[in-house]
Design a protein around this motif. Structure first.
Motif, short mmCIF file in Angstrom:
data_model
loop_
_atom_site.label_atom_id
_atom_site.label_comp_id
_atom_site.label_asym_id
_atom_site.label_seq_id
_atom_site.Cartn_x
_atom_site.Cartn_y
_atom_site.Cartn_z
N THR A 138 1.10 -1.05 -0.29
CA THR A 138 0.07 -0.05 0.39
C THR A 138 0.86 1.38 -0.27
O THR A 138 1.77 1.28 0.51
CB THR A 138 -0.68 0.06 1.61
OG1 THR A 138 -2.14 -1.64 1.46
CG2 THR A 138 -1.77 1.33 1.35
N ASP A 139 0.04 2.45 -0.89
CA ASP A 139 1.11 2.68 -0.37
C ASP A 139 0.75 4.19 0.67
O ASP A 139 0.28 4.17 1.40
CB ASP A 139 0.44 4.64 -2.10
CG ASP A 139 1.22 4.12 -3.26
OD1 ASP A 139 1.84 3.11 -3.40
OD2 ASP A 139 0.77 5.06 -4.23
N ALA A 140 2.62 4.60 1.02
CA ALA A 140 2.10 5.35 2.48
C ALA A 140 3.02 6.89 2.32
O ALA A 140 3.72 6.59 1.62
CB ALA A 140 2.97 4.47 2.92
N ASN A 141 2.49 7.87 3.39
CA ASN A 141 3.67 8.79 2.98
C ASN A 141 4.54 8.56 4.25
O ASN A 141 4.25 9.22 4.67
CB ASN A 141 2.75 10.13 3.44
CG ASN A 141 1.74 10.61 2.05
OD1 ASN A 141 1.86 9.58 0.93
ND2 ASN A 141 1.31 11.61 1.76
N ARG A 142 5.80 9.04 3.41
CA ARG A 142 7.27 9.01 4.83
C ARG A 142 7.25 10.46 4.66
O ARG A 142 7.63 11.21 3.93
CB ARG A 142 8.39 8.63 4.01
CG ARG A 142 9.28 8.44 5.09
CD ARG A 142 9.97 6.90 5.35
NE ARG A 142 11.29 7.36 6.07
CZ ARG A 142 11.85 6.58 6.62
NH1 ARG A 142 11.82 5.43 6.02
NH2 ARG A 142 12.94 6.61 7.22
N TYR A 143 7.90 11.39 5.68
CA TYR A 143 8.33 12.36 6.56
C TYR A 143 9.88 12.15 7.84
O TYR A 143 9.83 11.61 7.69
CB TYR A 143 7.55 13.50 6.97
CG TYR A 143 6.02 13.14 6.04
CD1 TYR A 143 5.75 13.82 5.10
CD2 TYR A 143 4.70 12.59 6.69
CE1 TYR A 143 4.26 13.81 4.81
CE2 TYR A 143 3.91 12.40 5.89
CZ TYR A 143 3.50 13.31 5.34
OH TYR A 143 1.98 13.13 4.31
N ASP A 144 10.58 13.01 7.29
CA ASP A 144 11.96 12.64 7.61
C ASP A 144 12.44 14.26 7.81
O ASP A 144 12.02 15.32 6.93
CB ASP A 144 12.82 12.21 6.59
CG ASP A 144 13.08 10.89 6.28
OD1 ASP A 144 12.80 10.21 7.32
OD2 ASP A 144 12.51 10.45 5.40
N GLY A 145 12.49 14.60 8.37
CA GLY A 145 13.50 16.10 8.93
C GLY A 145 12.58 17.01 10.80
O GLY A 145 12.68 15.56 11.46
N THR A 146 12.64 17.52 10.91
CA THR A 146 12.71 18.33 12.22
C THR A 146 11.17 18.38 12.45
O THR A 146 10.38 19.14 11.51
CB THR A 146 12.69 20.24 12.14
OG1 THR A 146 14.82 19.29 11.92
CG2 THR A 146 13.05 20.30 13.79
N LEU A 147 10.76 17.66 12.76
CA LEU A 147 9.13 17.66 14.07
C LEU A 147 9.03 18.45 14.33
O LEU A 147 9.29 19.60 14.90
CB LEU A 147 8.92 16.26 14.00
CG LEU A 147 9.69 14.84 14.26
CD1 LEU A 147 9.77 13.46 14.58
CD2 LEU A 147 9.16 14.01 12.33
N SER A 148 7.58 18.08 14.35
CA SER A 148 7.00 19.78 15.77
C SER A 148 7.12 20.11 16.25
O SER A 148 7.25 21.19 17.22
CB SER A 148 5.33 19.33 14.99
OG SER A 148 5.12 18.56 15.96
N ASN A 149 7.54 18.49 16.95
CA ASN A 149 8.12 19.22 18.30
C ASN A 149 9.49 19.83 18.66
O ASN A 149 10.89 18.66 19.32
CB ASN A 149 8.03 17.96 19.42
CG ASN A 149 8.15 16.61 19.02
OD1 ASN A 149 8.39 16.83 17.55
ND2 ASN A 149 7.33 15.27 19.05
N ASN A 150 10.33 19.83 17.60
CA ASN A 150 11.30 20.23 17.53
C ASN A 150 12.40 18.81 17.78
O ASN A 150 13.66 18.68 17.33
CB ASN A 150 11.78 21.58 18.53
CG ASN A 150 11.24 22.68 18.04
OD1 ASN A 150 10.84 22.57 16.69
ND2 ASN A 150 10.99 23.34 18.94
N LEU A 151 12.20 17.45 17.35
CA LEU A 151 13.18 16.64 17.58
C LEU A 151 13.09 16.11 16.22
O LEU A 151 11.83 16.43 14.60
CB LEU A 151 12.19 15.19 17.91
CG LEU A 151 12.23 15.53 19.86
CD1 LEU A 151 10.88 14.73 19.82
CD2 LEU A 151 13.04 15.94 20.62
N VAL A 152 14.55 15.52 15.61
CA VAL A 152 14.59 15.19 13.95
C VAL A 152 13.97 13.72 14.52
O VAL A 152 14.88 12.76 14.83
CB VAL A 152 15.79 15.59 13.85
CG1 VAL A 152 16.15 14.78 12.55
CG2 VAL A 152 16.11 17.28 13.94
N GLY A 153 13.16 13.36 13.10
CA GLY A 153 12.99 12.20 13.10
C GLY A 153 12.44 11.94 12.00
O GLY A 153 12.83 12.84 11.00
N SER A 154 11.45 10.72 11.64
CA SER A 154 10.84 10.81 10.93
C SER A 154 9.57 10.02 10.80
O SER A 154 8.92 9.40 12.19
CB SER A 154 11.12 8.99 9.81
OG SER A 154 12.78 9.39 9.50
#
Length: 189
Positions: A138-154
């Protein structure tokens, strides 16, 4: 005689300097080997993996995770609503938006578009990059970078039936484990 003393003194200084350089190099190499062996041990310690299984009514999401991690289910969705589980090495710390966790698993009754809209602002500001990946076919969206809580993740969001699953890691040190987990995800369509 003075000249002989001078050369003898220079020889002793050079000899001492070489000995200290050799000792420093030996110590550095031993530390490098120790660090490498500890990292290999930590990876081996995660095996065999455990299997996480979400609620049957929510698509029976399952995946493999390191056996050294603990699981905390804060909302089990037994009476409907959202399902929330948190995974972290050794023990799960108190959960908040500012806590860096190895894995957050949230299953919500919402549209995929609503879940995707949650991250559009961070993508347009350049804090997150986005890509489309395949999760269990199934197609899924992936996001990488600085999250809204200023943590760096995925973050990965994927639609299961009428629900949306969000999987999130809050620190780059867990990214390899996160990627391995994403590869093992299965669910019922």
């Amino acid at each position: 005689l003075l000249l002989a003393y001078y050369f003898y003194n220079e020889y002793k200084l050079a000899s001492t300097d070489v000995d200290s350089k050799v000792s420093a190099a030996v110590v550095a190499r031993e530390k490098e080997i120790t660090d490498k062996l500890e990292a290999e041990f930590a990876e081996r310690e995660k095996i065999p993996y455990k299997t996480f299984t979400g609620p049957d009514d929510y698509g029976t999401l399952s995946f493999k995770y390191p056996k050294t991690w603990s699981v905390y289910v804060s909302k089990d969705a037994s009476k409907g609503g959202d399902f929330e589980a948190y995974l972290h090495p050794v023990e799960v710390p108190p959960v908040s938006n500012e806590t860096s966790l190895a894995l957050r698993v949230i299953i919500r009754s919402e549209s995929f578009e609503a879940a995707d809209n949650r991250y559009k602002g961070l993508v347009s500001s350049g804090k997150l990059s986005t890509s489309v990946i395949s999760v269990n076919g199934t197609d899924a969206n992936r996001y990488d970078g600085t999250l809204s809580n200023n943590l760096v993740g995925s973050i990965v969001i994927v639609k299961i039936r009428d629900k949306v699953v969000t999987l999130e890691t809050d620190a780059e040190i867990y990214r390899e484990d996160f990627n391995n987990i994403i590869e093992t995800i299965t669910f019922n369509q």
